[in-house]
Scaffold this motif. Structure first.
Motif, short mmCIF file in Angstrom:
data_model
loop_
_atom_site.label_atom_id
_atom_site.label_comp_id
_atom_site.label_asym_id
_atom_site.label_seq_id
_atom_site.Cartn_x
_atom_site.Cartn_y
_atom_site.Cartn_z
N THR A 152 23.45 24.40 17.36
CA THR A 152 23.22 25.08 16.08
C THR A 152 22.20 24.35 15.21
O THR A 152 21.69 24.91 14.24
CB THR A 152 24.53 25.22 15.29
OG1 THR A 152 25.07 23.92 15.05
CG2 THR A 152 25.55 26.05 16.06
N THR A 155 17.13 25.71 16.37
CA THR A 155 16.97 27.11 16.75
C THR A 155 15.50 27.48 16.65
O THR A 155 14.65 26.64 16.32
CB THR A 155 17.80 28.03 15.82
OG1 THR A 155 17.21 28.01 14.50
CG2 THR A 155 19.25 27.56 15.74
N ALA A 156 15.21 28.74 16.91
CA ALA A 156 13.82 29.20 16.85
C ALA A 156 13.23 29.05 15.45
O ALA A 156 12.00 29.04 15.29
CB ALA A 156 13.75 30.66 17.30
N THR A 158 13.80 26.44 13.46
CA THR A 158 13.78 25.02 13.10
C THR A 158 12.37 24.45 13.14
O THR A 158 11.59 24.78 14.03
CB THR A 158 14.68 24.22 14.06
OG1 THR A 158 16.02 24.71 13.97
CG2 THR A 158 14.67 22.73 13.74
N ASP A 209 15.95 30.55 20.95
CA ASP A 209 16.52 29.29 20.46
C ASP A 209 16.46 28.19 21.52
O ASP A 209 16.17 27.03 21.21
CB ASP A 209 17.98 29.50 20.03
CG ASP A 209 18.10 30.39 18.81
OD1 ASP A 209 17.14 30.47 18.02
OD2 ASP A 209 19.17 31.01 18.64
N ARG A 213 14.96 24.35 21.46
CA ARG A 213 15.76 23.17 21.82
C ARG A 213 15.05 22.34 22.88
O ARG A 213 15.03 21.11 22.81
CB ARG A 213 17.14 23.63 22.31
CG ARG A 213 18.00 24.23 21.22
CD ARG A 213 19.17 25.03 21.74
NE ARG A 213 19.80 25.76 20.65
CZ ARG A 213 20.37 26.96 20.76
NH1 ARG A 213 20.40 27.57 21.94
NH2 ARG A 213 20.91 27.54 19.71
#
Length: 282
Positions: A152, A155-156, A158, A209, A213
């Protein structure tokens, strides 16, 4: 006037046709991804990697601190299972809170000290919490330390470069100030592939996401040596037959497709034990 009306009608029809084309294109991508070739499923007979009693004993003799959230609990469950199956005494497991004084650990014995660190979705806060915990006395008590960010936290949406810069500044600063501690660097866990049209549409609209990562994970892999790297994402994405996926392998995933089942937890724990054994004193 007639010519203007025809032009207006033509533009309206053009917009409708363009919208229809976009819908069809998105639908085609979704159909290909949902009904197209599937990633290989791991063997249902996958077994936990063997860990020798000597390796279990060597790992249990170390004092380890882990700042984590849910996947950390999965790994702790896996560790307990491995020790129980081998009938080898496990190191004492002690849960603490950030800011608490260091626990009173038995002299000359190993321990796994851990804490639920920060808030999911706030990686910078977690890093600050880990830094506080180590500087509150834990760094003087442990041999190995690790902070594990959650799926969490990246993610895309971030800013991956910003999070990694904060991670590197925090961990490098701790390593500089506490050279006797072995700081292990963990990659961010992955989640399973989308399982339906709704989830596929979410990926198309919001971004992938897992790709974000892995962008963060590649920075961690590049910056830190293999001996100090706990590549959670690589363990999670490698099936029982050795196939590497871009997601959490289905055979290791729990029902929510984010956390680990019992076998996946043990597989991850076995890799962590292997890492601890590599760093154990001769």
């Amino acid at each position: 006037m007639l010519r203007e009306r025809r032009g207006t009608r033509a533009r309206a029809v053009g917009r409708v046709l363009l919208g229809a084309a976009v819908v069809l294109a998105v639908g085609a991508v979704v159909l290909v991804r949902f009904w197209g070739p599937r990633e290989p499923e791991p063997s249902p007979d996958a077994v936990t990697p063997a860990v020798t009693p000597a390796e279990l004993g060597a790992a249990a003799g170390q004092r380890v601190f882990i700042g984590h959230m849910s996947i950390g609990w999965n790994m702790l469950d896996g560790l307990q299972r491995l020790y129980a199956d081998a009938d080898v005494p496990e190191a004492e497991v002690v849960q603490v809170s950030v800011g608490d004084p260091p626990p009173d650990l038995p002299e000359g014995q190993g321990a796994v000290v851990h804490t639920e660190i920060g808030v999911n979705g706030d990686p910078l806060g977690k890093l600050a919490n880990f830094d506080t915990a180590m500087r509150s006395g834990l760094a003087d008590e442990v041999d190995v330390a690790m902070v594990k960010l959650c799926f969490t936290d990246v993610t895309a949406r971030t800013d991956v470069e910003q999070v990694f810069a904060a991670y590197q500044e925090t961990l490098d600063g701790l390593q500089r100030d506490f050279p006797d501690v072995r700081f292990v660097h963990a990659t961010v866990p992955l989640t399973a592939a989308p399982s339906g049209i709704k989830q596929h549409l979410k990926v198309l609209l919001r971004g992938d996401d897992n790709a974000a990562r892995e962008q963060f994970n590649d920075l961690v892999r590049e910056a830190y040596a293999d001996d100090d790297l706990f590549d959670i994402a690589a363990v999670e994405s490698t099936t029982a037959d050795g196939t590497r996926l871009a997601t959490l392998a289905p055979g290791w995933a729990d029902a929510d497709r984010e956390h680990l089942n019992a076998t996946g937890s043990a597989v991850l724990a076995a890799r962590f034990l292997d890492l601890l054994t590599q760093g154990a004193p001769a």
